[in-house]
Design a protein around this motif. Structure first.
Motif, PDB file in Angstrom:
ATOM      1  N   GLY A  66      40.320  41.584  31.871  1.00 54.68           N
ATOM      2  CA  GLY A  66      41.714  41.968  31.662  1.00 54.68           C
ATOM      3  C   GLY A  66      42.484  40.764  31.139  1.00 54.68           C
ATOM      4  N   GLY A  67      43.519  40.353  31.891  1.00 54.22           N
ATOM      5  CA  GLY A  67      44.311  39.206  31.455  1.00 54.22           C
ATOM      6  C   GLY A  67      43.588  37.897  31.700  1.00 54.22           C
ATOM      7  N   ILE A  68      43.699  37.012  30.770  1.00 53.03           N
ATOM      8  CA  ILE A  68      43.030  35.707  30.890  1.00 53.03           C
ATOM      9  C   ILE A  68      43.939  34.638  30.289  1.00 53.03           C
ATOM     10  CG2 ILE A  68      41.728  36.063  28.722  1.00 53.03           C
ATOM     11  CD1 ILE A  68      39.383  34.545  30.006  1.00 53.03           C
ATOM     12  N   ASP A  69      43.978  33.479  30.919  1.00 55.90           N
ATOM     13  CA  ASP A  69      44.785  32.365  30.393  1.00 55.90           C
ATOM     14  C   ASP A  69      44.213  31.891  29.062  1.00 55.90           C
ATOM     15  OD1 ASP A  69      46.902  31.522  32.196  1.00 55.90           O
ATOM     16  OD2 ASP A  69      45.303  31.242  33.662  1.00 55.90           O
ATOM     17  N   GLU A 117      37.788  28.813  37.278  1.00 55.29           N
ATOM     18  CA  GLU A 117      36.778  27.773  37.031  1.00 55.29           C
ATOM     19  C   GLU A 117      35.407  28.241  37.514  1.00 55.29           C
ATOM     20  OE1 GLU A 117      39.694  27.187  38.457  1.00 55.29           O
ATOM     21  OE2 GLU A 117      40.667  25.883  36.986  1.00 55.29           O
ATOM     22  N   PRO A 172      42.390  43.226  36.610  1.00 51.28           N
ATOM     23  CA  PRO A 172      43.546  42.979  35.733  1.00 51.28           C
ATOM     24  C   PRO A 172      43.670  41.512  35.331  1.00 51.28           C
ATOM     25  CG  PRO A 172      44.184  44.369  37.569  1.00 51.28           C
ATOM     26  CD  PRO A 172      42.794  43.891  37.864  1.00 51.28           C
ATOM     27  N   ARG A 173      43.182  40.622  36.233  1.00 54.11           N
ATOM     28  CA  ARG A 173      43.260  39.198  35.888  1.00 54.11           C
ATOM     29  C   ARG A 173      41.931  38.515  36.151  1.00 54.11           C
ATOM     30  NH1 ARG A 173      48.982  36.492  37.358  1.00 54.11           N
ATOM     31  NH2 ARG A 173      47.665  34.645  37.561  1.00 54.11           N
ATOM     32  N   ILE A 201      50.122  37.270  33.634  1.00 53.86           N
ATOM     33  CA  ILE A 201      49.503  36.825  32.378  1.00 53.86           C
ATOM     34  C   ILE A 201      49.797  37.880  31.320  1.00 53.86           C
ATOM     35  CG2 ILE A 201      47.322  36.335  31.212  1.00 53.86           C
ATOM     36  CD1 ILE A 201      46.314  35.043  33.712  1.00 53.86           C
ATOM     37  N   ASP A 242      41.393  35.319  36.548  1.00 48.13           N
ATOM     38  CA  ASP A 242      41.467  34.236  37.535  1.00 48.13           C
ATOM     39  C   ASP A 242      41.593  34.741  38.969  1.00 48.13           C
ATOM     40  OD1 ASP A 242      44.023  35.191  36.894  1.00 48.13           O
ATOM     41  OD2 ASP A 242      44.977  33.357  37.569  1.00 48.13           O
ATOM     42  N   LEU A 243      41.880  36.025  39.160  1.00 44.57           N
ATOM     43  CA  LEU A 243      42.076  36.524  40.518  1.00 44.57           C
ATOM     44  C   LEU A 243      40.962  37.472  40.961  1.00 44.57           C
ATOM     45  CD1 LEU A 243      45.932  37.145  40.383  1.00 44.57           C
ATOM     46  CD2 LEU A 243      44.743  35.214  41.390  1.00 44.57           C
ATOM     47  N   ARG A 292      50.124  42.803  35.796  1.00 46.86           N
ATOM     48  CA  ARG A 292      49.097  41.758  35.937  1.00 46.86           C
ATOM     49  C   ARG A 292      49.657  40.528  36.666  1.00 46.86           C
ATOM     50  NH1 ARG A 292      45.822  42.164  30.300  1.00 46.86           N
ATOM     51  NH2 ARG A 292      47.133  40.427  29.728  1.00 46.86           N
ATOM     52  N   HIS A 336      37.897  44.542  39.916  1.00 49.12           N
ATOM     53  CA  HIS A 336      38.831  44.708  41.032  1.00 49.12           C
ATOM     54  C   HIS A 336      38.613  46.150  41.502  1.00 49.12           C
ATOM     55  CE1 HIS A 336      42.499  44.194  43.396  1.00 49.12           C
ATOM     56  NE2 HIS A 336      42.818  45.419  43.033  1.00 49.12           N
ATOM     57  N   GLU A 337      38.008  46.282  42.656  1.00 56.28           N
ATOM     58  CA  GLU A 337      37.501  47.596  43.107  1.00 56.28           C
ATOM     59  C   GLU A 337      36.543  48.125  42.032  1.00 56.28           C
ATOM     60  OE1 GLU A 337      41.194  49.513  44.081  1.00 56.28           O
ATOM     61  OE2 GLU A 337      41.545  48.113  45.708  1.00 56.28           O
ATOM     62  N   ASP A 369      39.149  40.657  25.850  1.00 56.82           N
ATOM     63  CA  ASP A 369      40.124  40.672  26.947  1.00 56.82           C
ATOM     64  C   ASP A 369      41.142  41.800  26.797  1.00 56.82           C
ATOM     65  OD1 ASP A 369      41.374  39.507  24.758  1.00 56.82           O
ATOM     66  OD2 ASP A 369      42.541  38.098  25.945  1.00 56.82           O
ATOM     67  N   ASP A 370      42.055  41.862  27.757  1.00 55.73           N
ATOM     68  CA  ASP A 370      43.100  42.899  27.799  1.00 55.73           C
ATOM     69  C   ASP A 370      42.514  44.296  27.938  1.00 55.73           C
ATOM     70  OD1 ASP A 370      45.264  41.270  27.689  1.00 55.73           O
ATOM     71  OD2 ASP A 370      45.467  41.335  25.521  1.00 55.73           O
ATOM     72  N   GLU A 402      37.438  48.926  38.924  1.00 53.22           N
ATOM     73  CA  GLU A 402      37.988  48.713  37.577  1.00 53.22           C
ATOM     74  C   GLU A 402      37.781  47.290  37.072  1.00 53.22           C
ATOM     75  OE1 GLU A 402      41.974  49.734  38.794  1.00 53.22           O
ATOM     76  OE2 GLU A 402      41.906  51.488  37.493  1.00 53.22           O
ATOM     77  N   VAL A 403      37.959  47.139  35.772  1.00 50.06           N
ATOM     78  CA  VAL A 403      37.964  45.784  35.222  1.00 50.06           C
ATOM     79  C   VAL A 403      39.163  45.064  35.856  1.00 50.06           C
ATOM     80  CG1 VAL A 403      38.237  44.401  33.123  1.00 50.06           C
ATOM     81  CG2 VAL A 403      36.995  46.567  33.033  1.00 50.06           C
ATOM     82  N   ARG A 425      48.147  35.946  26.441  1.00 52.12           N
ATOM     83  CA  ARG A 425      47.415  35.005  27.311  1.00 52.12           C
ATOM     84  C   ARG A 425      48.283  33.869  27.841  1.00 52.12           C
ATOM     85  NH1 ARG A 425      43.706  34.963  22.696  1.00 52.12           N
ATOM     86  NH2 ARG A 425      42.516  36.905  22.808  1.00 52.12           N
TER      87      ARG A 425
END
Lengths: 111, 477
Positions: free
Chosen positions: A66-69, A49, A16-17, B96, A19-20, B69, A10-11, A85-86, A13-14, B100
């Motif tokens: 970063g954040g991941i489901d 996906e 933050p999410r 999130i 999925d986004l 986030r 994101h720009e 992650d994180d 940086e890693v 997770r």
């Protein structure tokens, strides 16, 4: 053996999410930690996906994000893609830290 | 500084200089995140820590998008869009957490000012909506019985009577137009009854020729007729200690009506070619969309069988008589399909909802369900709009479709079509499968056979399109 690493951005940086994210840094590095190839892919839109698909088609060994489901995380692990992650921080610094063998999940890399 | 707010700030005395505000913020049941002008975290309380999983000490100095986030931070940050935020903004989004989990939250962002009225940063409050969502789901379930959803007066009346009927062991006759949910109701009655642990066997009386149906229902012994090479148990036998659901009972041929009548009297079934009967402990639930009283008057349905089946009667009203249920069902199926297809659709636009509420639904709940499925599949936006609905819905053809089709005078076993056949090859009455096939064909034609482009048009992945092409056999054309 070369290692392929994917870092959603994101720009600078890693992202933050996971999925986004719409930008991805893909890195190929050698045994000695030297970067052999580096490219940034722009995705048409954010999609977990699509990123998973990209990781599999690029035969990535590792994803730093970063954040991941949990569901996506489990899927990648099942597909034998390692996930750290994180992680928070500029993509380049995070990559350097990983190549030095110091990066772990939850790390905050401040410039 | 001459602004009114600054004057007020200057005039206001501190509440109490000795109050420990950090402790106060920590004790609030609401997540509080204080940000500087660059949206870096200065402070976050325990609730933010608990929701995000990020320790407060680690959060200090981080950009708020890394702390929270949330989807809002990354897609429509109110601060970055408007430059400097002047008014409080409140919206629902998701984040999130460090473990997770995707957590629905309500975020309120407000600007803060120093004592001279200069912007000092922002304060963000975070509410965890998980409990609220669970409550909403329960409220949604409150308007349902089993899998049947409804809140209109006739449905509430039915929901009250179904448990009573389920506890009885008498035969049940379910009537209602096509698509109203007779099969679902029959299954619900079985599930609520003391026979719930037993089998629920369904047979469509209109789907098989008379001889086959007799064998299916009552079974046969080896050698009973040509081709009967072994003993076969009938559906009555299979439904022993459970429920036998006879759908389209109005299509049951007259000779079999007599046999069914005999069973209802004796509770014994005689397989074809067997003299020894089997005492089947079976509850009968029958259903039909036909007018059985009229069929009895016309001599096409036995009166004595009608009386035996019509012990407990449940009539499911058509959707047009269920005031308020269309809205509820539209929301229900939208949620269901959005979750099933992993789509982020929050609702319907006002125009789409108006069109959907104005439609007469001759195919009842089944048609409404198909419409919702179509719309969720086609919609690539946040809300379902008019353009995502099938074209026939917007045409004023509803009155002609509500017309009741009269029973054909001599067609006893031929099921009557519920709707007049369309004169043009349009999509009305078409199943989702047909609609989906057409969508794929259109996309392929528009993309000149390029599957990748076709998949993008449809909003599917290439593998999904490939799978669906194979499923519909489009390759073979």
């Amino acid at each position: 053996m070369t290692q392929r690493i994917i870092i959603p951005l994101h720009e600078e940086e890693v992202a933050p999410r996971f999925d986004l994210s719409t930008e991805v840094l893909t890195v190929e590095c050698g045994d000695d930690g030297q970067i052999l190839k580096e490219k940034i892919l722009i995705l048409p839109g954010p999609s977990a996906e699509r990123l998973c698909h990209l990781a599999l088609t690029e035969k990535a060994h590792l994803i730093i994000c970063g954040g991941i489901d949990q569901e996506v995380f489990d899927y990648l692990i099942w597909k034998r893609v390692q996930v750290i992650d994180d992680v928070i921080g500029p993509g380049a610094l995070v990559l350097q830290r990983y190549l030095k063998g110091h990066l772990k999940a939850g790390d905050i890399v401040r410039p | 500084m001459t602004s009114k707010s600054s004057k007020t700030s200057k005039e206001q005395k501190p509440i109490h200089p000795e109050i420990d505000f950090y402790r106060l913020l920590n004790d609030l049941p609401l997540g509080v995140l204080i940000l500087d002008r660059q949206r870096r975290a200065l402070y976050c309380n325990q609730v933010v820590e608990a929701i995000t999983g990020l320790p407060a000490a680690a959060a200090q100095g981080l950009a708020c998008r890394h702390v929270m986030r949330s989807r809002l931070c990354l897609t429509q940050c109110p601060v970055s869009q408007a430059g400097a935020l002047r008014e409080t903004v409140c919206c629902e989004t998701d984040l999130i957490s460090r473990d997770r989990q995707r957590i629905p939250v309500r975020v309120t962002l407000a600007p803060t000012y120093d004592r001279y009225g200069k912007p000092a940063g922002y304060v963000e409050t975070v509410e965890d909506l998980r409990l609220l969502r669970e409550h909403d789901e329960k409220v949604g379930q409150a308007f349902s019985f089993g899998h049947i959803v409804g809140q209109s007066a006739p449905m509430e009346k039915m929901f009250r009577i179904v448990p009573v009927i389920a506890q009885s062991d008498a035969s049940v006759l379910i009537t209602g137009e096509t698509g109203t949910g007779k099969d679902m109701l029959a299954e619900t009655v079985h599930q609520q009854s003391e026979r719930a642990k037993g089998p629920f066997i369904k047979i469509n009386c209109g789907a098989l020729p008379e001889t086959l149906l007799e064998s299916e229902l009552f079974g046969h012994t080896k050698g009973a007729f040509t081709g009967a090479v072994e003993n076969k148990k009938g559906r009555f036998h299979l439904a022993h200690n459970g429920t036998l659901y006879l759908t389209e009972i109005g299509d049951l041929p007259l000779p079999l009506q007599v046999k069914l009548l005999t069973f209802l009297d004796d509770k014994v079934v005689y397989p074809l070619g067997d003299t020894k009967g089997f005492a089947a402990d079976v509850r009968i639930i029958a259903a039909t969309h036909r007018n059985l009283e009229q069929m009895v008057r016309e001599g096409r349905f036995r009166q004595d069988l009608f009386f035996r089946l019509n012990v407990l009667r449940l009539h499911i009203p058509p959707l047009r008589e269920r005031e308020g249920d269309v809205h509820l069902l539209l929301d229900h199926f939208l949620r269901y399909f959005a979750q099933k297809l992993n789509r982020d659709i929050s609702g319907y636009t006002a125009k789409a909802m108006k069109a959907l509420l104005a439609y007469s639904y001759p195919g009842n709940v089944r048609e409404l369900r198909n419409l919702a499925e179509y719309a969720v599949n086609v919609c690539q936006e946040d809300k379902i709009a008019l353009k995502h609905l099938p074209a026939y819905l917007l045409e004023s053809r509803a009155p002609e479709m509500i017309e009741v089709v009269p029973e054909p005078p001599h067609a006893v076993s031929a099921p009557t079509p519920a709707l007049p056949p369309p004169t043009e090859p349009k999509m009305e009455g078409a199943s989702w499968a047909a609609v989906e096939r057409q969508l794929i064909m259109d996309a392929l034609i528009k993309s000149r056979g390029n599957r990748l482009q076709a998949a993008e048009r449809l909003g599917w992945s290439r593998s999904t399109l490939w799978r669906k092409i194979r499923h519909h056999g489009i390759d073979a054309i």
